[in-house]
Design a protein around this motif. Structure first.
Motif, short mmCIF file in Angstrom:
data_model
loop_
_atom_site.label_atom_id
_atom_site.label_comp_id
_atom_site.label_asym_id
_atom_site.label_seq_id
_atom_site.Cartn_x
_atom_site.Cartn_y
_atom_site.Cartn_z
N SER A 37 0.83 -1.15 0.15
CA SER A 37 0.16 -0.06 -0.10
C SER A 37 0.91 1.25 0.07
O SER A 37 0.28 2.31 -0.11
CB SER A 37 -0.93 -0.17 1.43
N LYS A 62 -13.51 5.53 -3.56
CA LYS A 62 -12.44 6.42 -3.00
C LYS A 62 -13.03 7.42 -2.34
O LYS A 62 -13.92 8.32 -2.79
CB LYS A 62 -11.62 6.88 -3.80
N ASP A 63 -12.59 7.87 -1.05
CA ASP A 63 -13.15 8.78 -0.17
C ASP A 63 -12.76 10.01 -1.11
O ASP A 63 -11.97 10.35 -1.63
CB ASP A 63 -12.30 8.65 1.01
N ARG A 95 -7.76 7.21 0.41
CA ARG A 95 -8.55 5.74 1.28
C ARG A 95 -9.58 5.39 0.30
O ARG A 95 -10.27 5.98 -0.25
CB ARG A 95 -8.89 6.40 2.45
N TYR A 96 -9.28 3.80 0.26
CA TYR A 96 -10.03 3.23 -0.59
C TYR A 96 -11.12 2.24 0.10
O TYR A 96 -10.78 1.71 1.07
CB TYR A 96 -9.57 2.30 -1.83
N HIS A 97 -12.09 2.03 -0.71
CA HIS A 97 -13.28 0.69 -0.09
C HIS A 97 -13.72 0.11 -1.10
O HIS A 97 -13.67 0.60 -2.34
CB HIS A 97 -14.74 1.15 0.67
N PRO A 112 -11.02 -0.09 5.28
CA PRO A 112 -10.34 0.97 4.20
C PRO A 112 -8.90 0.14 3.78
O PRO A 112 -8.21 -0.03 4.74
CB PRO A 112 -10.37 2.15 4.99
N GLU A 114 -5.51 2.36 2.60
CA GLU A 114 -4.91 3.70 2.45
C GLU A 114 -3.60 3.44 1.70
O GLU A 114 -2.73 2.94 1.83
CB GLU A 114 -4.26 4.23 3.86
N GLN A 205 -1.58 11.17 2.68
CA GLN A 205 -1.00 9.98 1.84
C GLN A 205 0.14 10.32 0.81
O GLN A 205 0.31 9.62 0.02
CB GLN A 205 -2.28 9.55 1.18
#
Length: 589
Positions: A37, A62-63, A95-97, A112, A114, A205
């Motif tokens: 990541s 993505k947030d 940040r991804y889901h 999540p 990152e 990030q």
């Protein structure tokens, strides 16, 4: 229970699962990134989402974005999807889901992920306190520092996908921003290699470039190797230096470590050679950064544990201070074994430490604190009593205690010659000059050469003077001219004739030349007796001086001047017009 109540309960059980599935109660999928990541800017990364077998579509969110970032159909066997990013830039950081869609409804969102992109700021520096050599079971503190005002620092351990520690930065009195990460206890069962990053709170990030890797070497209790150098540990800038790590234990690899160094220790595999195993570490050309204290370690390929450290070796670099000390010896550079000798090192410039080094010696130089006396700084190195083994060429240096491995320029070399004595072996005694050493013979040769040059100059001067005297000699003074000598011979013949015949010769009455009235010929001395002695007068040659002083003038000087004689005035020869006949008469005294 009434039939109506039973029917209602069965209806509720059949409707409940369908309602939860429609509301998103399917199991949450898993989300991860390969190779990790935390990825460098410009690299490639793959994000995986794995859910149930019935899923027919996967969504990547993505947030900060209201719609799905990407959608993918599942791969066989149908429970996961692949999201590829071929060129990572700052827009992919975040940040991804993920979630999956099935005929029965949507799943919950995954945990999540990152995604961090590195390479946006200058790299920090990672070091170990007190050093990266740690005993098994020990602890160490890792220090991440930077001149950039990062808000937070992150410590990453090699082989782990997620950050090991994240700490707020601090700014001590040194001016740099830093974070201190405690690590331990460490064991030799795993490798302990770390890097650190820095970032700002408004872009969590987007990290800096990674620091250089730092590996903790876990030392054990196996036999320590030896660290040495074939040269002197005192080196000059530009010189090439090689440190040798040797051991009688069959180690497969070696590591060289410099105390307080921020970089990774040098690693070398075993070099094939007869006898002890070992490795050579070249350190050249030498500059000021090579000064310091070194140790080396040995290890085996099948174990991450290293040996005990070798004894330290100090490398000293000269010419790093502007001063140049002087070195002198008392009682003198030539002494007998058993005498007391003192080497005095002194400097007009401030230094708090003096070092004395012997040429060709592998031992570390002697160190003494300086003392201020008579307007300069000095230190006295005593050899009481001196031995023949202490003879040799010495130099001294100055240094500061804050940088003990950086020295001044060397003093002029001083050669100490130690002759033998009856108590210990020494050079064979032949004559007094033989104990004086090579310099004695050098002095003798120089003296002989000087005497030869002086003698040659004297001979040249005498030769030139003699030649000048020969050129400046007047005719008749010692070697009369041929015409004067002939006239003298005729005068003498005439005198002999006159003495033998009792009268003047025929030429006397014809106006020819007559002998002088005093019966002297030219060039003959005149002897006159006085009361104080006999005076000698030279009768000058024809055309010469008519007056001479007596050679016995000094003997007559005490008589008040009455005995001083003046040569009689002699009548010059009368001119004649006819040839001279043979003389027949002479003069009598």
């Amino acid at each position: 229970m009434t039939p109506t109540l039973t029917t209602l309960l069965l209806l509720g059980l059949s409707v409940g699962p369908r309602t939860r599935a429609q509301a998103g109660t399917l199991p949450a999928p898993s989300l991860w990134a390969e190779p990790g990541s935390v990825v460098p800017w410009g690299s490639t990364v793959t994000i995986w989402c794995q859910g149930i077998l019935e899923a027919h579509e996967f969504h990547l969110d993505k947030d900060g974005h209201p719609v799905p970032w990407d959608r993918q159909k599942p791969l066989e066997p149908g429970n996961k999807a692949k999201f590829s990013i071929r060129y990572v830039t700052e827009q992919y950081a975040g940040r991804y889901h993920c979630s999956c869609q099935s005929p029965t409804g949507s799943s919950e969102g995954s945990d999540p992920l990152e995604l961090v992109v590195t390479g946006f700021h200058a790299k920090p520096t990672l070091s170990a306190l007190p050093n990266p050599m740690v005993t098994s079971g020990g602890k160490v503190t890792l220090q991440c520092t930077s001149w950039t005002g990062f808000h937070r620092f992150v410590l990453m351990r090699e082989g782990e996908p997620r950050p090991a520690w994240t700490l707020d930065s601090q700014r001590p009195t040194s001016g740099q921003f830093q974070a201190l990460f405690p690590v331990g206890p460490v064991t030799p069962s795993a490798r302990w290699t770390f890097r650190c990053h820095g970032y700002f709170n408004n872009t969590p990030q987007l990290w800096s470039y990674p620091s250089d890797p730092l590996e903790l070497l876990v030392s054990g209790v196996s036999r320590k190797p030896s660290l040495l150098t074939q040269q002197s540990p005192v080196v000059t800038p530009g010189q090439r230096l090689t440190l040798q790590c040797r051991s009688h234990v069959g180690y497969d690899r070696f590591a060289l470590y410099k105390e307080a160094a921020h970089d990774l220790p040098q690693h070398l595999s075993r070099q094939p050679q007869a006898g002890p195993s070992g490795a050579d570490f070249p350190l050249g050309p030498v500059n000021s950064s090579h000064g310091g204290r070194y140790t080396c370690y040995g290890g085996h390929n099948l174990s991450s544990e290293w040996s005990a450290p070798s004894d330290p070796l100090d490398i000293l670099v000269t010419g790093q201070l502007p001063s140049t000390p002087s070195l002198s010896v008392q009682p003198g550079p030539m002494v007998a074994s058993g005498e007391n000798v003192t080497l005095l090192c002194q400097s007009w410039s401030f230094v708090d430490t003096f070092l004395l080094s012997k040429e060709g010696a592998a031992d570390p130089p002697l160190r003494l604190r300086s003392k201020y006396r008579a307007g300069h700084y000095q230190a006295k190195f005593s050899m009481n009593p001196v031995t023949s083994a202490q003879g040799g060429t010495y130099r001294c240096y100055g240094s500061y205690s804050t940088s003990p491995h950086l020295l001044s320029h060397p003093s002029d070399p001083l050669e100490l010659q130690v002759s033998g004595s009856s108590g210990e072996p020494g050079p064979p005694a032949t004559d007094p000059s033989s104990t004086a050493g090579p310099n004695r013979y050098l002095y003798v040769l120089i003296g002989a050469a000087g005497a030869f040059v002086l003698l040659l100059c004297l001979l040249v001067v005498l030769l030139v003077r003699r030649r000048r005297q020969g050129k400046g000699r007047k005719p008749g003074a010692a070697d009369p001219e041929p015409q004067d000598r002939g006239l003298q011979d005729r005068c003498r013949r005439a005198r002999r004739t006159a003495r033998g015949g009792g009268g003047a010769g025929p030429a006397a009455g014809r106006g020819g030349w007559r002998p002088p009235r005093n019966d002297l010929c030219p060039g003959e001395p005149l002897k006159i007796k006085t009361q104080s002695g006999t005076g000698h007068f030279s009768f000058p040659p024809v055309g010469g001086i008519a007056r001479h002083r007596s050679r016995g003038r000094q003997a007559d000087g005490q008589s008040g001047g009455s005995s001083l004689l003046q040569a009689p005035r002699l009548a010059p020869p009368q001119p004649h017009t006819s040839p001279l006949p043979p003389p027949t008469a002479g003069c009598r005294m």
